[in-house]
Design a protein around this motif. Sequence first.
Motif, PDB file in Angstrom:
ATOM      1  N   LEU A 191      -2.073   4.593   7.432  1.00 37.03           N
ATOM      2  CA  LEU A 191      -2.944   4.601   6.256  1.00 37.03           C
ATOM      3  C   LEU A 191      -4.218   5.385   6.532  1.00 37.03           C
ATOM      4  O   LEU A 191      -4.728   6.094   5.642  1.00 37.03           O
ATOM      5  N   LEU A 192      -4.737   5.286   7.747  1.00 39.88           N
ATOM      6  CA  LEU A 192      -5.925   6.069   8.106  1.00 39.88           C
ATOM      7  C   LEU A 192      -5.603   7.553   8.097  1.00 39.88           C
ATOM      8  O   LEU A 192      -6.390   8.366   7.575  1.00 39.88           O
ATOM      9  N   LEU A 193      -4.462   7.950   8.645  1.00 43.55           N
ATOM     10  CA  LEU A 193      -4.035   9.350   8.614  1.00 43.55           C
ATOM     11  C   LEU A 193      -3.879   9.835   7.174  1.00 43.55           C
ATOM     12  O   LEU A 193      -4.311  10.944   6.829  1.00 43.55           O
ATOM     13  N   ASP A 234       0.818  -1.206   0.000  1.00 45.63           N
ATOM     14  CA  ASP A 234       0.000   0.000   0.000  1.00 45.63           C
ATOM     15  C   ASP A 234       0.855   1.262   0.000  1.00 45.63           C
ATOM     16  O   ASP A 234       0.424   2.314  -0.468  1.00 45.63           O
ATOM     17  N   TRP A 276      -8.006  13.054   1.434  1.00 51.25           N
ATOM     18  CA  TRP A 276      -9.389  13.328   1.030  1.00 51.25           C
ATOM     19  C   TRP A 276      -9.570  14.791   0.646  1.00 51.25           C
ATOM     20  O   TRP A 276     -10.253  15.119  -0.331  1.00 51.25           O
ATOM     21  N   ALA A 318      -5.427   8.658   4.492  1.00 53.53           N
ATOM     22  CA  ALA A 318      -6.743   8.752   3.858  1.00 53.53           C
ATOM     23  C   ALA A 318      -7.459  10.039   4.255  1.00 53.53           C
ATOM     24  O   ALA A 318      -8.033  10.736   3.407  1.00 53.53           O
ATOM     25  N   VAL A 319      -7.404  10.386   5.539  1.00 55.28           N
ATOM     26  CA  VAL A 319      -8.056  11.611   6.013  1.00 55.28           C
ATOM     27  C   VAL A 319      -7.405  12.838   5.382  1.00 55.28           C
ATOM     28  O   VAL A 319      -8.093  13.773   4.945  1.00 55.28           O
ATOM     29  N   ALA A 340      -8.556   2.145  -1.136  1.00 55.64           N
ATOM     30  CA  ALA A 340      -8.445   3.519  -0.636  1.00 55.64           C
ATOM     31  C   ALA A 340      -7.171   4.188  -1.126  1.00 55.64           C
ATOM     32  O   ALA A 340      -7.183   5.347  -1.584  1.00 55.64           O
ATOM     33  N   LEU A 398      -1.288   0.580   9.869  1.00 49.04           N
ATOM     34  CA  LEU A 398      -2.705   0.794   9.559  1.00 49.04           C
ATOM     35  C   LEU A 398      -3.157   2.172  10.030  1.00 49.04           C
ATOM     36  O   LEU A 398      -3.947   2.849   9.346  1.00 49.04           O
ATOM     37  N   ALA A 399      -2.658   2.610  11.188  1.00 46.57           N
ATOM     38  CA  ALA A 399      -2.971   3.956  11.659  1.00 46.57           C
ATOM     39  C   ALA A 399      -2.429   5.000  10.685  1.00 46.57           C
ATOM     40  O   ALA A 399      -3.075   6.031  10.424  1.00 46.57           O
ATOM     41  N   THR A 434      -7.941  -1.322   2.307  1.00 50.46           N
ATOM     42  CA  THR A 434      -6.771  -0.429   2.282  1.00 50.46           C
ATOM     43  C   THR A 434      -6.240  -0.232   0.865  1.00 50.46           C
ATOM     44  O   THR A 434      -5.869   0.883   0.481  1.00 50.46           O
ATOM     45  N   VAL A 449      -9.417  -6.885   5.089  1.00 47.63           N
ATOM     46  CA  VAL A 449      -8.768  -5.625   5.466  1.00 47.63           C
ATOM     47  C   VAL A 449      -7.959  -5.076   4.292  1.00 47.63           C
ATOM     48  O   VAL A 449      -8.001  -3.869   3.984  1.00 47.63           O
TER      49      VAL A 449
END
Length: 474
Positions: A179-181, A45, A187, A183-184, A266, A176-177, A263, A259
């Motif tokens: 990747l979330l950061l 990713d 965006w 994505a936010v 996204a 994973l955290a 990911t 999962v």
Amino acid sequence: MTMDEATAAKPAAAQDYLAKRTLRSGTAGWLLLAGLGVSYVISGDFSGWNFGVAEGGFGGLLIAFVLIAGMYLAMVLGMAELSAALPAAGGGYTFARRALGPWGGFATGTAVLLEYAIAPAAIATFIGAYVESLNLFGITDGWWVYLAVYALFIGIHLAGAGEALKAMFVITAIALAGLLLFAVSAWGLFDAGKLTDIPADPDAFGSSAFLPFGVFGIWAAVPFAIWFFLAVEGVPLAAEEAREPEKNVPKGIIISMLVLLVTGAAVLFLATGAFGAQAISTSGNPLVEALGDGAAAKAVNYIGLAGLVASFFSIVYAYSRQTFALSRAGYLPTSLSITNARKAPVLALIVPGVVGFALSLTGKGAMLLNMAVFGAAVSYVLMMVSHIVLRVREPGMPRPYRTPGGVMTTAFALVIACGAVIATFLVDPAAAGWTLAAFCGFMVYFALYSRHRLVASSPDEEFAVLARAEAELE
């Protein structure tokens, strides 16, 4: 020694042989196994997938992603069944050994081993790019990074599986955290127009803004779509170290696949839409460059390094277990499967690591990626054939988990996997050719030497003996 004494001595000798080649059982439940599956792949990713945009444009890579995601989901469902029925450290090699005999088993194990030995070398080059972009320790020459990660993480694995799996789980959670950061943050930068900013090639059949390199570009993007999921099939390699493997291995591999679907999709959309298809197609650290120069980009850069480390760390685990299983059964030199006091296979960790480090010195991440994908795709073909053969030939074999759709599911994965093997030659014929040559070299070694020295008392060979005995009784 009399015949009776020799007969009595054989079990003791077998027990002594296996005692020196034993992994620590009961180490992992389904959560650690799911974390292992994600950690195998999560580096895909953060880097590597984006080179597929250069081959097929965003549209070509997106279509390839959908096809490959379907293949992996079908394959994982098939492997969940096989891993529940045949829980052993050999993973795909164990399944093929039961279904296709020694030749098919060794061919599958060799393809998997090539995948897992080469993939860390590719990941090491991506780690080097991230380290250089952070200007850590003033490093500008990647080979120091490659040496450090190989030495450090092989050393941790030598401490034992329980410690390694728990460390992998923590690093994966951090990734994973990240990747979330990402994505936010991405965006707010997303622009749909950037997805198709590569000019269409007028000479390519079927070219358009969505498919700038035409229909052919979809096929060429397949190896890079595979990078989003490459090595998730390695979860069954932990079967001998898992609690209740017939339940936890299928659960772990299916959850990790779900999962990774989220990911991967996204990252593909948000990174390309934030940075632009043209720019991202050549980036060494695409997620960071997509966010620009702000605090979020720097945080993702550090966390992206954790993601790359997670996959590197876990695939070192995978190649050691594949080498261990092949060695314990006599397909490779038996010295490679001897374990230390912590029940870690010492030479199975070190020898492929030395080979991988040598390959990483080329610094050609995209080439190494394609080589790893070739090995993976060949193993997928053989594993899906194994599932189909065992369903047809051994319908009564105990299967605590059964694949939804049965052979139709794995037949779909088989067709796509065959196309993926061909696609590696389209992207880099030389890299695929060299990997094919290495594969053939292993098969010659088996034909001339190791097939005459298989160890009957190893778990994988015992599976085959039991299958023959059951067939004779029937």
